[in-house]
Design a protein around this motif. Structure first.
Motif, mmCIF file in Angstrom:
data_model
loop_
_atom_site.group_PDB
_atom_site.id
_atom_site.type_symbol
_atom_site.label_atom_id
_atom_site.label_comp_id
_atom_site.label_asym_id
_atom_site.label_seq_id
_atom_site.Cartn_x
_atom_site.Cartn_y
_atom_site.Cartn_z
ATOM 1 N N ILE A 146 0.841 -1.196 0.000
ATOM 2 C CA ILE A 146 0.000 0.000 0.000
ATOM 3 C C ILE A 146 0.875 1.244 0.000
ATOM 4 C CG2 ILE A 146 -1.662 1.320 1.348
ATOM 5 C CD1 ILE A 146 -2.652 -1.461 2.409
ATOM 6 N N THR A 147 1.891 1.247 0.876
ATOM 7 C CA THR A 147 2.785 2.395 0.932
ATOM 8 C C THR A 147 3.466 2.614 -0.422
ATOM 9 O OG1 THR A 147 3.223 1.633 3.173
ATOM 10 C CG2 THR A 147 4.552 3.477 2.359
ATOM 11 N N ALA A 148 3.905 1.515 -1.033
ATOM 12 C CA ALA A 148 4.599 1.626 -2.319
ATOM 13 C C ALA A 148 3.681 2.203 -3.387
ATOM 14 C CB ALA A 148 5.113 0.253 -2.751
ATOM 15 N N VAL A 149 2.509 1.612 -3.525
ATOM 16 C CA VAL A 149 1.603 2.074 -4.568
ATOM 17 C C VAL A 149 1.160 3.504 -4.302
ATOM 18 C CG1 VAL A 149 -0.599 1.676 -5.698
ATOM 19 C CG2 VAL A 149 0.822 -0.252 -5.032
ATOM 20 N N ASN A 150 0.994 3.800 -3.009
ATOM 21 C CA ASN A 150 0.535 5.142 -2.684
ATOM 22 C C ASN A 150 1.567 6.207 -3.024
ATOM 23 O OD1 ASN A 150 -1.352 6.975 -1.658
ATOM 24 N ND2 ASN A 150 -0.179 7.141 0.230
ATOM 25 N N SER A 151 2.848 5.839 -3.083
ATOM 26 C CA SER A 151 3.837 6.880 -3.390
ATOM 27 C C SER A 151 3.986 7.108 -4.896
ATOM 28 C CB SER A 151 5.172 6.572 -2.715
ATOM 29 O OG SER A 151 5.413 5.200 -2.735
ATOM 30 N N ILE A 152 3.303 6.316 -5.704
ATOM 31 C CA ILE A 152 3.254 6.639 -7.140
ATOM 32 C C ILE A 152 2.271 7.783 -7.322
ATOM 33 C CG2 ILE A 152 2.657 5.781 -9.437
ATOM 34 C CD1 ILE A 152 2.944 2.972 -8.353
ATOM 35 N N PRO A 153 2.667 8.844 -8.013
ATOM 36 C CA PRO A 153 1.641 9.843 -8.344
ATOM 37 C C PRO A 153 0.687 9.197 -9.353
ATOM 38 C CG PRO A 153 3.808 10.529 -9.120
ATOM 39 C CD PRO A 153 3.980 9.177 -8.542
ATOM 40 N N ARG A 154 -0.519 8.898 -8.915
ATOM 41 C CA ARG A 154 -1.424 8.072 -9.729
ATOM 42 C C ARG A 154 -1.682 8.657 -11.101
ATOM 43 N NH1 ARG A 154 -1.281 7.369 -4.583
ATOM 44 N NH2 ARG A 154 -3.129 8.620 -4.180
ATOM 45 N N ILE A 155 -1.669 9.989 -11.174
ATOM 46 C CA ILE A 155 -2.037 10.608 -12.440
ATOM 47 C C ILE A 155 -0.997 10.274 -13.513
ATOM 48 C CG2 ILE A 155 -0.925 12.883 -12.273
ATOM 49 C CD1 ILE A 155 -4.633 12.342 -12.953
ATOM 50 N N ALA A 156 0.234 9.933 -13.059
ATOM 51 C CA ALA A 156 1.288 9.561 -14.004
ATOM 52 C C ALA A 156 0.957 8.263 -14.730
ATOM 53 C CB ALA A 156 2.616 9.410 -13.261
ATOM 54 N N LEU A 157 -0.013 7.541 -14.210
ATOM 55 C CA LEU A 157 -0.395 6.281 -14.846
ATOM 56 C C LEU A 157 -1.353 6.501 -16.025
ATOM 57 C CD1 LEU A 157 -1.027 4.151 -11.639
ATOM 58 C CD2 LEU A 157 0.956 4.039 -13.148
ATOM 59 N N ALA A 158 -1.869 7.741 -16.134
ATOM 60 C CA ALA A 158 -2.903 7.995 -17.137
ATOM 61 C C ALA A 158 -2.497 7.559 -18.552
ATOM 62 C CB ALA A 158 -3.315 9.454 -17.099
ATOM 63 N N PRO A 159 -1.271 7.912 -19.017
ATOM 64 C CA PRO A 159 -0.908 7.495 -20.374
ATOM 65 C C PRO A 159 -0.929 5.977 -20.551
ATOM 66 C CG PRO A 159 0.649 9.112 -19.543
ATOM 67 C CD PRO A 159 -0.217 8.733 -18.394
ATOM 68 N N ILE A 160 -0.470 5.267 -19.502
ATOM 69 C CA ILE A 160 -0.460 3.805 -19.582
ATOM 70 C C ILE A 160 -1.885 3.278 -19.671
ATOM 71 C CG2 ILE A 160 0.220 1.702 -18.372
ATOM 72 C CD1 ILE A 160 2.358 3.445 -16.946
ATOM 73 N N ILE A 161 -2.748 3.904 -18.890
ATOM 74 C CA ILE A 161 -4.140 3.451 -18.881
ATOM 75 C C ILE A 161 -4.787 3.685 -20.236
ATOM 76 C CG2 ILE A 161 -6.410 3.891 -17.860
ATOM 77 C CD1 ILE A 161 -4.861 4.565 -15.244
ATOM 78 N N VAL A 162 -4.503 4.856 -20.832
ATOM 79 C CA VAL A 162 -5.090 5.134 -22.145
ATOM 80 C C VAL A 162 -4.547 4.132 -23.168
ATOM 81 C CG1 VAL A 162 -5.259 6.816 -24.014
ATOM 82 C CG2 VAL A 162 -5.493 7.561 -21.650
ATOM 83 N N LEU A 163 -3.270 3.813 -23.030
ATOM 84 C CA LEU A 163 -2.669 2.830 -23.917
ATOM 85 C C LEU A 163 -3.375 1.482 -23.765
ATOM 86 C CD1 LEU A 163 -0.229 2.999 -25.818
ATOM 87 C CD2 LEU A 163 1.146 1.959 -24.005
ATOM 88 N N ALA A 164 -3.640 1.131 -22.533
ATOM 89 C CA ALA A 164 -4.204 -0.195 -22.268
ATOM 90 C C ALA A 164 -5.690 -0.268 -22.590
ATOM 91 C CB ALA A 164 -3.966 -0.585 -20.812
ATOM 92 N N PHE A 165 -6.416 0.811 -22.277
ATOM 93 C CA PHE A 165 -7.869 0.729 -22.406
ATOM 94 C C PHE A 165 -8.416 1.475 -23.623
ATOM 95 C CE2 PHE A 165 -7.052 -0.321 -18.031
ATOM 96 C CZ PHE A 165 -7.967 -1.315 -17.751
ATOM 97 N N GLY A 166 -7.516 2.072 -24.432
ATOM 98 C CA GLY A 166 -7.986 2.733 -25.632
ATOM 99 C C GLY A 166 -8.498 4.134 -25.358
ATOM 100 N N ILE A 167 -8.930 4.813 -26.429
ATOM 101 C CA ILE A 167 -9.307 6.210 -26.261
ATOM 102 C C ILE A 167 -10.797 6.351 -25.962
ATOM 103 C CG2 ILE A 167 -7.428 7.123 -27.661
ATOM 104 C CD1 ILE A 167 -9.477 7.422 -29.923
ATOM 105 N N GLY A 168 -11.462 5.264 -25.710
ATOM 106 C CA GLY A 168 -12.892 5.332 -25.381
ATOM 107 C C GLY A 168 -13.117 5.749 -23.935
ATOM 108 N N ASP A 169 -14.352 5.579 -23.462
ATOM 109 C CA ASP A 169 -14.715 6.006 -22.111
ATOM 110 C C ASP A 169 -14.005 5.211 -21.029
ATOM 111 O OD1 ASP A 169 -16.352 7.789 -23.264
ATOM 112 O OD2 ASP A 169 -18.207 6.660 -22.912
ATOM 113 N N MET A 170 -13.723 3.931 -21.318
ATOM 114 C CA MET A 170 -13.186 3.068 -20.280
ATOM 115 C C MET A 170 -11.894 3.618 -19.687
ATOM 116 S SD MET A 170 -13.791 0.760 -18.369
ATOM 117 C CE MET A 170 -14.793 -0.654 -18.584
#
Ligand SMILES: Nc1ncnc2c1ncn2[C@@H]1O[C@H](COP(=O)(O)OP(=O)(O)OP(=O)(O)O)[C@@H](O)[C@H]1O
Ligand SMILES: [Mg+2]
Lengths: 277, 290
Positions: free
Chosen positions: B132-156
């Motif tokens: 939990i401590t480890a994941v919490n120290s990631i600035p979550r918003i930095a994951l956004a590009p990865i998420i868009v890559l993974a889930f596509g440009i749709g709503d998901m």
């Protein structure tokens, strides 16, 4: 603890006169560097339907003893038997009700919902619950405050609500830790009346912690005097006023004054020790 | 309401708005005369002007045509204008709101449940603590590009981005709340015959509520931020997309319209949370409200 199971089978009633047995009970608390010995080798019995007062200075381990009987904390030594069965810490014994020293009314529930909590748990239908809550509210003199939240009550009103929350499920063994500590003298004696009438009707076994000798004399059959820390039993006194008692009139008898004098002396020594400890 | 001086609180608020809007609207006009006073930033090229923003709003929302003529409600111009632009202001707001809502709700529910479970179990919380401590120290918003890559440009991808910023926030608050429950309450309940499940339902959940609510107002903003950032990175629709398009055209008023809409959306959502909290946590307020 089912609210409906208020009476104990007669076979048990006949066989076991001793309802609560405390044998060689000790408790030490381990703090960062030191060990606090709160209770040392306490032994006493409480008969079925007996009203026992625990009297002693602050810090003499009275609450700790009740907590152990209520199975909330584990003794470091000795054991407790209720109806011959050993109390296991962490496993609530059915039929034991506890009015805590500290205010534990649920702040998110109204007075009525706090009082009715135990009935709600055991699935008593709303209609019946309402009637019984109303009865308790009246007994505690809380009429008009049913839908108030505890934060809007005075300390004494909260104590009375907490008392009713415990009594409504009709526990047969009642542990009470300074339940009237925050009341003014007048309301206190009113509550003594209420408690005496309930106790005469229900014949619970009561362990009642108090600092107030007058209160102990008014209510109890027997007073157990605790010494200053570490808590040991210093003395026991039988209080043999007639029953049913009148909480006001009993205080006016010569015998009351006599007993008061007698115990007061013994008590005084412990309070002096308690202060310097 | 207390009055401060001759102007009431509302009076001051109106005055402050008037000053800010006036400087915004006319401040740059003074630059010719007082160049030392007026900073470059007031250039309408960057921040537009209230009047231009309003005109742009009317156009983007299809209320007027590009020439500034009012589109009647019933002559079909409005509908036609909406149909011409798939990402008109209304549709964009609706889609951003929808994704924010789903991200928020899934984040709150999963964060709450996880927080309760771990908060009530010493064993589980000990096991998961380092992760939990480890994941919490990631600035979550930095994951956004990865998420868009993974889930596509749709709503998901927007919902997931929004979920991931909300879930931790709610989780930590619930966790802390569940850890700090007054033992007196659980003891009282247990002695009145409550089962573990009844204790959870009638003691743990209500006494954790105050903590949960403390996280909900930031959570709703975070949910919105998550969706917008997701839309910045890759989307076909939504307010974030509108901003990116206006930026590409160098059109400050277009961006400002989107920003104002976001602000209004944020205010409305926070107000809803606030009302809900005032109701659910009414027991906390009673005394002071009298
Ligand atoms: N959880 C605990 N951890 C450490 N020490 C404790 C704990 N509970 C009680 N003690 C200590 O044990 C001693 C007895 O406490 P207890 O609360 O039983 O006294 P008491 O007789 O009920 O006093 P009072 O009349 O003031 O309520 C005290 O010295 C107290 O500091
Ligand atoms: Mg105590």
């Amino acid at each position: 603890m089912s609210a409906l199971e208020t009476s104990v089978p007669t076979s048990l009633r006949a066989s076991a006169d001793r309802r609560v047995e405390v044998k060689g009970l000790s408790k030490s608390f381990q703090l960062a560097r030191t060990t606090i010995e709160a209770v040392r080798d306490v032994t006493f019995d409480v008969r079925r339907g007996e009203f026992v007062a625990l009297l002693g200075p602050s810090g003499s381990g009275k609450s700790t003893v009740l907590n152990m009987i209520a199975s909330l904390i584990r003794p470091t030594g000795g054991e407790i038997l209720i109806d011959g069965k050993r109390v296991v810490a962490g496993k609530a014994t059915p039929d034991v009700g506890y009015v805590f020293q500290r205010d534990t009314l649920f702040p998110w529930r109204t007075v009525a919902d706090n009082i009715g909590y135990g009935l709600e748990l055991s699935g008593v239908p709303a209609q019946e619950r309402k009637a019984r809550i109303a009865e308790c509210v009246a007994q505690a003199g809380l009429k008009g405050f049913e839908s108030a939240y505890p934060s809007a009550l005075s300390g004494g009103m909260r104590q009375r609500a907490a008392l009713m929350r415990t009594l409504i499920v009709e526990p047969q063994i009642l542990l009470m830790d300074e339940p009237f500590g925050a009341l003014d003298t007048h309301t206190k004696i009113d509550m003594h009346e209420v408690l005496l009438r309930i106790w005469e009707r229900e014949q619970q076994t009561v362990l009642f912690v108090t600092h107030d000798l007058g209160e102990a004399l008014t209510l109890a059959d027997r007073i157990i005097l605790f010494s200053a820390r570490p808590g040991r039993i210093k003395d026991m006194f039988t209080v043999d006023f007639d029953r049913p008692r009148d909480a006001v009139k009993v205080r006016e008898t010569p015998h009351y004054a006599e007993l008061f004098q007698h115990i007061w002396h013994s008590l005084g020594e412990e309070f002096v020790k308690g202060r310097s400890a | 309401m207390k009055r401060y001086g001759t102007l009431g609180t509302v009076g001051w608020q109106v005055l402050i708005c008037a000053i800010v809007l006036s400087v915004w609207q006319w401040g740059y006009d003074l630059r010719a005369k007082l160049p030392w006073l007026v900073p470059d930033l007031l250039d309408p090229y960057f921040i537009s002007k209230p009047s231009m923003i309003f005109d742009n709003f009317l156009i983007q929302s299809c209320l007027t045509s590009k020439l500034g003529v009012f589109n009647g409600w019933f002559n079909g111009e409005f509908a036609k204008c909406l149909a011409r632009n798939e990402n008109n202001l209304w549709a964009a707001t609706a889609i951003t709101l929808k994704n924010t809502f789903f991200g928020f709700v899934t984040g709150v529910v999963s964060g709450f449940v996880a927080g309760l479970i771990l908060g009530r179990s010493d064993r589980l919380s000990a096991i998961f603590q380092p992760f939990i401590t480890a994941v919490n120290s990631i600035p979550r918003i930095a994951l956004a590009p990865i998420i868009v890559l993974a889930f596509g440009i749709g709503d998901m991808s927007k919902i997931v981005t929004s979920w991931i910023v909300v879930v931790f926030l709610v989780f930590f608050n619930t966790f802390e709340g569940a850890r700090s429950i007054d033992e007196g309450f659980t003891n009282a309940a247990r002695l009145l015959g409550a089962s573990e499940w009844q204790i959870t339902r009638t003691v743990v959940v209500p006494s954790t509520m105050a903590w949960v609510f403390a996280s909900l107002t930031p959570a709703i903003s975070f949910a919105l931020i998550g969706v917008i950032v997701g839309e910045f990175i890759g989307a076909e629709r939504g307010i974030g997309r509108l901003i990116i398009e206006s930026e590409a055209r160098g059109e400050a008023s277009g961006m400002m319209v989107a920003v104002v809409v976001l602000m209004l959306v944020g205010v409305v959502l926070s107000a809803i949370i606030w009302r809900l909290q005032a109701y659910l946590l009414r027991w906390q307020r009673q005394r002071s409200a009298e």
